[in-house]
Design a protein around this motif. Structure first.
Motif, PDB file in Angstrom:
ATOM      1  N   UNK A   1       0.589  -1.144   0.367  1.00  0.00           N
ATOM      2  CA  UNK A   1      -0.074   0.177   0.589  1.00  0.00           C
ATOM      3  C   UNK A   1       0.964   1.203  -0.114  1.00  0.00           C
ATOM      4  N   UNK A   2       2.033   1.462  -0.207  1.00  0.00           N
ATOM      5  CA  UNK A   2       3.020   2.544  -0.283  1.00  0.00           C
ATOM      6  C   UNK A   2       2.769   2.922  -1.590  1.00  0.00           C
ATOM      7  N   UNK A   3       2.346   4.283  -1.161  1.00  0.00           N
ATOM      8  CA  UNK A   3       2.354   5.312  -2.134  1.00  0.00           C
ATOM      9  C   UNK A   3       2.985   5.733  -3.136  1.00  0.00           C
TER      10      UNK A   3
ATOM     11  N   UNK B   1       1.553   1.570  -6.442  1.00  0.00           N
ATOM     12  CA  UNK B   1       2.589   2.858  -5.862  1.00  0.00           C
ATOM     13  C   UNK B   1       3.242   2.352  -6.392  1.00  0.00           C
ATOM     14  N   UNK B   2       4.208   1.447  -6.536  1.00  0.00           N
ATOM     15  CA  UNK B   2       5.439   0.890  -7.154  1.00  0.00           C
ATOM     16  C   UNK B   2       5.192   0.729  -8.718  1.00  0.00           C
TER      17      UNK B   2
ATOM     18  N   UNK C   1       4.687   4.919 -10.025  1.00  0.00           N
ATOM     19  CA  UNK C   1       5.898   5.325 -10.187  1.00  0.00           C
ATOM     20  C   UNK C   1       6.890   5.289 -11.372  1.00  0.00           C
ATOM     21  N   UNK C   2       6.830   4.051 -11.815  1.00  0.00           N
ATOM     22  CA  UNK C   2       7.464   3.088 -12.640  1.00  0.00           C
ATOM     23  C   UNK C   2       6.689   3.690 -14.402  1.00  0.00           C
ATOM     24  N   UNK C   3       5.520   3.549 -14.057  1.00  0.00           N
ATOM     25  CA  UNK C   3       4.874   4.539 -14.969  1.00  0.00           C
ATOM     26  C   UNK C   3       4.572   6.064 -15.093  1.00  0.00           C
TER      27      UNK C   3
ATOM     28  N   UNK D   1       8.669   3.601   4.494  1.00  0.00           N
ATOM     29  CA  UNK D   1       7.977   2.374   4.324  1.00  0.00           C
ATOM     30  C   UNK D   1       9.057   1.978   2.724  1.00  0.00           C
ATOM     31  N   UNK D   2       9.683   2.572   2.678  1.00  0.00           N
ATOM     32  CA  UNK D   2      10.362   1.712   1.256  1.00  0.00           C
ATOM     33  C   UNK D   2      11.896   1.824   1.604  1.00  0.00           C
TER      34      UNK D   2
END
Length: 348
Positions: A236-238, A274-275, A278-280, A339-340
């Motif tokens: 669930x990390x944004x 979330x991951x 971010x990649x997109x 969280x990362x």
């Protein structure tokens, strides 16, 4: 390369058919009255056909007058790093002219291929090719490097043609090999010496950020795409939190985001919104590794009990980065922020 071959005469159709047989991803379009079984007929005119095919194709081979082609493609042109290759053959098959996107689009090479297949003469007018000099945009393309500012290619290619000195900093030695003694290039061990040399231009091959001391107007920066971000995160990390951690650590190490090849993580994160978001956002692919593969990699940080309990992997960030980098060097050992978790490896 997806290539559209377009002809409007009977002889053009015959030339097009001979090209089609040797271009595996080619499609032949011939005006309806001259179309044969191996061609897709069209009757709407050249310009509407080209407008329809433009977004789909990497290259175009027209067998017709150059003027027709210029008028058809003019409204569609965007930029040299976006436009497809355009080659024009005359109706008698005597010349194969590289008309547009000679370097980055591949038109020069396509023209040479068409000439070899039809027995015609390739016509390549890009200045570096005409003067038997290396081209810095082709250097980047052939090595899979990114160009920081495409407008600087024109500046440095002009200096090359004028015979003025260009200082080069390239730890890999690729530029020296590629240029093979052609051009007034002076190779330096580090950036400081290159700046102090007083050369008219500067060519940098680096995955690092460029300091303010560099005159960006006369510098061309080529980015090897060799950094792999190993990322682990709680469920669930944004995307914003992930971006903040990555940006802060790249800045701390003076590494450029433009040199990032991929994000690497555990297979369990294939649906981590979330991951993926971010990649997109940054336009970088994500590669996933099973826990068994992650556990087989020797890394400097101690095992994570939390990761092992959650997904059966003793760690994520470091082993994922190393695997994605084909066993490369860790530039950043695992850091945890909120969280990362993040590690950065450089590909061999």
């Amino acid at each position: 390369m997806q290539v559209a071959i377009i002809a409007i005469t009977a002889n053009g159709a015959r030339i097009g058919a001979s090209l089609l047989s040797a271009l595996p991803q080619g499609r032949l379009f011939v005006i309806e009255k001259h179309a044969t079984d191996d061609a897709e007929p069209f009757s709407s005119g050249v310009a509407p056909l080209v407008e329809r095919l433009w977004p789909e194709c990497d290259g175009f081979v027209f067998i017709m007058a150059t003027g027709i082609v210029v008028r058809a493609i003019a409204p569609l042109l965007q930029a040299k790093d976006k436009d497809p290759a355009v080659v024009v053959l005359d109706d008698a098959g005597r010349f194969a002219v590289s008309l547009l996107s000679g370097h980055l689009g591949g038109a020069n090479e396509l023209a040479r291929s068409c000439a070899a297949l039809t027995g015609s003469m390739p016509v390549v007018t890009t200045a570096t090719d005409a003067n038997d000099l290396p081209s810095f945009d082709m250097l980047a393309k052939e090595n899979g490097w990114r160009i920081d500012d495409l407008s600087r290619v024109k500046v440095l290619n002009a200096l090359l043609l004028e015979g003025r000195e260009i200082a080069v900093v390239d730890p890999s030695g690729t530029v020296k090999t590629y240029c093979a003694g052609k051009g007034n290039l002076a190779f330096h061990a580090d950036l400081e010496r290159a700046i102090q040399s007083g050369a008219a231009g500067l060519l940098l091959v680096t995955n690092r950020e460029i300091p303010p001391s560099v005159d960006r107007d006369r510098a061309l920066v080529l980015r090897p795409v060799d950094l792999c971000l190993g990322i682990g995160c709680n469920r669930g990390t944004g995307a914003d939190e992930i971006e903040s951690v990555v940006s802060a650590n790249l800045a701390r190490l003076s590494l450029s985001l433009r040199s990032v090849k991929c994000i690497a993580t555990a297979r369990a994160k294939e649906d981590e919104a979330g991951l993926l978001s971010y990649a997109a956002k940054i336009g970088i692919p994500v590669v996933f590794f099973d826990s068994e593969k992650l556990n087989a990699v020797q890394v400097p940080s101690p095992p994570s009990a939390h990761a092992f309990a959650a997904i059966g992997a003793r760690g994520v960030a470091e082993p994922a980065a190393v695997l994605a980098a084909d066993g490369g060097t860790l530039l950043l050992e695992k850091v945890k922020n909120g969280n990362v978790t993040l590690a950065i490896a450089q590909q061999r």
